[in-house]
Design an enzyme around this catalytic site. Structure first.
Site, PDB file in Angstrom:
ATOM      1  N   SER A 193       0.857  -1.182   0.000  1.00  0.00           N
ATOM      2  CA  SER A 193       0.000   0.000   0.000  1.00  0.00           C
ATOM      3  C   SER A 193       0.891   1.228   0.000  1.00  0.00           C
ATOM      4  O   SER A 193       1.737   1.384   0.886  1.00  0.00           O
ATOM      5  CB  SER A 193      -0.876  -0.007   1.249  1.00  0.00           C
ATOM      6  OG  SER A 193      -1.313   1.304   1.515  1.00  0.00           O
ATOM      7  N   MET A 222     -12.154   4.275  -0.071  1.00  0.00           N
ATOM      8  CA  MET A 222     -12.800   4.516   1.226  1.00  0.00           C
ATOM      9  C   MET A 222     -13.508   5.854   1.100  1.00  0.00           C
ATOM     10  O   MET A 222     -13.092   6.869   1.670  1.00  0.00           O
ATOM     11  CB  MET A 222     -11.737   4.522   2.333  1.00  0.00           C
ATOM     12  CG  MET A 222     -11.181   3.134   2.617  1.00  0.00           C
ATOM     13  SD  MET A 222      -9.628   3.182   3.534  1.00  0.00           S
ATOM     14  CE  MET A 222      -8.491   3.346   2.171  1.00  0.00           C
ATOM     15  N   HIS A 229      -1.412  -1.393  -4.161  1.00  0.00           N
ATOM     16  CA  HIS A 229      -2.688  -1.032  -3.547  1.00  0.00           C
ATOM     17  C   HIS A 229      -2.697   0.482  -3.360  1.00  0.00           C
ATOM     18  O   HIS A 229      -1.842   1.034  -2.661  1.00  0.00           O
ATOM     19  CB  HIS A 229      -2.776  -1.766  -2.207  1.00  0.00           C
ATOM     20  CG  HIS A 229      -4.025  -1.560  -1.428  1.00  0.00           C
ATOM     21  ND1 HIS A 229      -5.166  -2.302  -1.628  1.00  0.00           N
ATOM     22  CD2 HIS A 229      -4.309  -0.716  -0.403  1.00  0.00           C
ATOM     23  CE1 HIS A 229      -6.096  -1.946  -0.763  1.00  0.00           C
ATOM     24  NE2 HIS A 229      -5.603  -0.971  -0.007  1.00  0.00           N
ATOM     25  N   MET A 273     -11.462  -5.892   5.741  1.00  0.00           N
ATOM     26  CA  MET A 273     -10.580  -4.990   6.493  1.00  0.00           C
ATOM     27  C   MET A 273     -10.214  -5.656   7.816  1.00  0.00           C
ATOM     28  O   MET A 273     -11.086  -6.154   8.529  1.00  0.00           O
ATOM     29  CB  MET A 273     -11.267  -3.655   6.766  1.00  0.00           C
ATOM     30  CG  MET A 273     -11.447  -2.765   5.549  1.00  0.00           C
ATOM     31  SD  MET A 273      -9.924  -2.426   4.633  1.00  0.00           S
ATOM     32  CE  MET A 273      -8.921  -1.581   5.860  1.00  0.00           C
ATOM     33  N   MET A 279      -9.146   8.091   0.148  1.00  0.00           N
ATOM     34  CA  MET A 279      -9.927   8.464   1.344  1.00  0.00           C
ATOM     35  C   MET A 279     -10.470   9.874   1.162  1.00  0.00           C
ATOM     36  O   MET A 279      -9.746  10.771   0.737  1.00  0.00           O
ATOM     37  CB  MET A 279      -9.023   8.434   2.573  1.00  0.00           C
ATOM     38  CG  MET A 279      -8.244   7.142   2.742  1.00  0.00           C
ATOM     39  SD  MET A 279      -7.378   7.160   4.316  1.00  0.00           S
ATOM     40  CE  MET A 279      -6.373   5.693   4.160  1.00  0.00           C
ATOM     41  N   HIS A 323      -8.479   1.057  -3.581  1.00  0.00           N
ATOM     42  CA  HIS A 323      -9.350   0.778  -2.430  1.00  0.00           C
ATOM     43  C   HIS A 323     -10.046   2.086  -2.075  1.00  0.00           C
ATOM     44  O   HIS A 323      -9.446   2.973  -1.461  1.00  0.00           O
ATOM     45  CB  HIS A 323      -8.484   0.244  -1.277  1.00  0.00           C
ATOM     46  CG  HIS A 323      -9.232   0.071   0.011  1.00  0.00           C
ATOM     47  ND1 HIS A 323      -8.586  -0.040   1.232  1.00  0.00           N
ATOM     48  CD2 HIS A 323     -10.552  -0.024   0.288  1.00  0.00           C
ATOM     49  CE1 HIS A 323      -9.494  -0.182   2.187  1.00  0.00           C
ATOM     50  NE2 HIS A 323     -10.695  -0.160   1.637  1.00  0.00           N
ATOM     51  N   ASP A 327      -6.536  -6.359   4.570  1.00  0.00           N
ATOM     52  CA  ASP A 327      -5.878  -5.055   4.550  1.00  0.00           C
ATOM     53  C   ASP A 327      -5.866  -4.488   5.962  1.00  0.00           C
ATOM     54  O   ASP A 327      -6.924  -4.248   6.552  1.00  0.00           O
ATOM     55  CB  ASP A 327      -6.652  -4.140   3.595  1.00  0.00           C
ATOM     56  CG  ASP A 327      -6.034  -2.758   3.449  1.00  0.00           C
ATOM     57  OD1 ASP A 327      -4.918  -2.546   3.951  1.00  0.00           O
ATOM     58  OD2 ASP A 327      -6.696  -1.903   2.826  1.00  0.00           O
ATOM     59  N   ASP A 364      -4.807   3.455  -1.880  1.00  0.00           N
ATOM     60  CA  ASP A 364      -5.926   3.844  -1.024  1.00  0.00           C
ATOM     61  C   ASP A 364      -6.472   5.191  -1.462  1.00  0.00           C
ATOM     62  O   ASP A 364      -5.715   6.069  -1.871  1.00  0.00           O
ATOM     63  CB  ASP A 364      -5.454   3.933   0.433  1.00  0.00           C
ATOM     64  CG  ASP A 364      -5.137   2.572   1.014  1.00  0.00           C
ATOM     65  OD1 ASP A 364      -6.040   1.716   1.009  1.00  0.00           O
ATOM     66  OD2 ASP A 364      -3.992   2.347   1.454  1.00  0.00           O
TER      67      ASP A 364
HETATM   68  C1  DX5 Z   1      -5.976   1.587   5.871  1.00  0.00           C
HETATM   69  C2  DX5 Z   1      -5.611   1.314   4.451  1.00  0.00           C
HETATM   70  C3  DX5 Z   1      -4.497   0.366   4.296  1.00  0.00           C
HETATM   71  C4  DX5 Z   1      -3.187   0.788   4.930  1.00  0.00           C
HETATM   72  C5  DX5 Z   1      -2.556  -0.453   5.461  1.00  0.00           C
HETATM   73  O1  DX5 Z   1      -7.270   2.094   5.938  1.00  0.00           O
HETATM   74  O2  DX5 Z   1      -6.721   0.791   3.733  1.00  0.00           O
HETATM   75  O3  DX5 Z   1      -4.317  -0.028   2.936  1.00  0.00           O
HETATM   76  O4  DX5 Z   1      -2.304   1.429   4.058  1.00  0.00           O
HETATM   77  O5  DX5 Z   1      -1.414  -0.118   6.178  1.00  0.00           O
HETATM   78  P1  DX5 Z   1      -0.721  -1.158   7.180  1.00  0.00           P
HETATM   79  O6  DX5 Z   1      -0.290  -2.348   6.359  1.00  0.00           O
HETATM   80  O7  DX5 Z   1       0.422  -0.373   7.731  1.00  0.00           O
HETATM   81  O8  DX5 Z   1      -1.744  -1.539   8.219  1.00  0.00           O
HETATM   82 ZN    ZN Z   2      -6.400  -0.139   1.778  1.00  0.00          ZN
END
Ligand code: DX5
Ligand code: ZN
Length: 221
Positions: free
Chosen positions: A9, A67, A32, A136, A36, A65, A174, A34
């Site tokens: 990620s 969110m 990956h 998650m 947000m 991903h 994740d 993210d």
């Molecule tokens: C958190 C993200 C993850 C995050 C994971 O909401 O969706 O993808 O980057 O990070 P680690 O592996 O450090 O938990």
């Molecule tokens: Zn993620």
């Protein structure tokens, strides 16, 4: 079951040196990204422009991903940006069947994500229509959190359900994936592992990816 895949990620990468940070993980199976929106989760990150910038500097498939609230509205632009898989949260999607059809027509794989407290039943009707189920294993929003052990039973239940249905989909987890937690998650039935801090905080990211992959393979379901 497929061979375990490790998807770093980029949330925990050094954003000012992103091209170098992508080169550090080029042995991974996918990336990956993210996204947000400061609404679905209390943090802000990413967007289609980031996906395009990442794709200009990697040959790895990218899974986005999302969110974000109102995923029905925002997800298609990530397929258009070139993502291999676009994952929306079930809690933020109103018409997931319609969205899945739309993303497939745009050439992307379809993922559906569940927050830790969302029961599997919420996605049961969709299992034949998606390519990836993302469970998650932390509350979404931030990297570097601790894996929630109660999610192991949920992963095992998802693997059973997928087997019973004969569904062709992968189970991604994740959050809090480390060399310690990946073994039990693989045993429970996950086969795609997002790893943020475990990869990006390692001195040797390539070695961290290999170690995670070997550990998952040794404990594969
Ligand atoms: C958190 C993200 C993850 C995050 C994971 O909401 O969706 O993808 O980057 O990070 P680690 O592996 O450090 O938990
Ligand atoms: Zn993620």
């Amino acid at each position: 079951m497929s061979l375990p895949a490790i998807h770093p990620s980029i949330l925990n990468a050094d954003q000012a040196h992103l091209a170098d940070e992508l080169a550090r993980v080029d042995s991974a199976d996918g990336l990956h990204v993210d996204v947000m929106d400061n609404h679905f989760v209390p943090n802000q990150f990413g967007g289609p422009a980031l996906v395009e910038a990442v794709l200009a500097h990697t040959s790895l498939p990218v899974d986005a991903h999302l969110m974000v609230t109102d995923a029905d509205r925002w997800a298609p632009q990530y397929a258009e940006a070139g993502c291999a898989i676009v994952t929306s949260h079930i809690e933020a999607t109103t018409a997931p069947f319609r969205l899945a059809g739309q993303l497939h027509r745009l050439g992307a794989g379809v993922g559906i994500a569940l927050r830790p407290a969302t029961p599997l039943a919420a996605v049961e009707p969709l299992l034949g229509d998606i390519d990836l189920l993302l469970l998650m294993t932390v509350e979404p929003g931030f990297g570097g959190q601790t894996f929630i052990p109660a999610m192991l039973d949920k992963i095992a239940a998802a693997r059973r359900l997928v087997g019973e249905r004969g569904a062709q989909l992968r189970i991604q987890i994740d959050g809090g994936v480390t060399e310690q937690t990946i073994a039990r998650a693989a045993e429970a039935g996950a086969d795609v592992f997002v790893a943020g801090s475990a990869v990006y905080r390692a001195d040797d990211a390539l070695a961290a990816i290999s170690a995670l992959r070997e550990c998952a393979a040794a404990h594969a379901h």
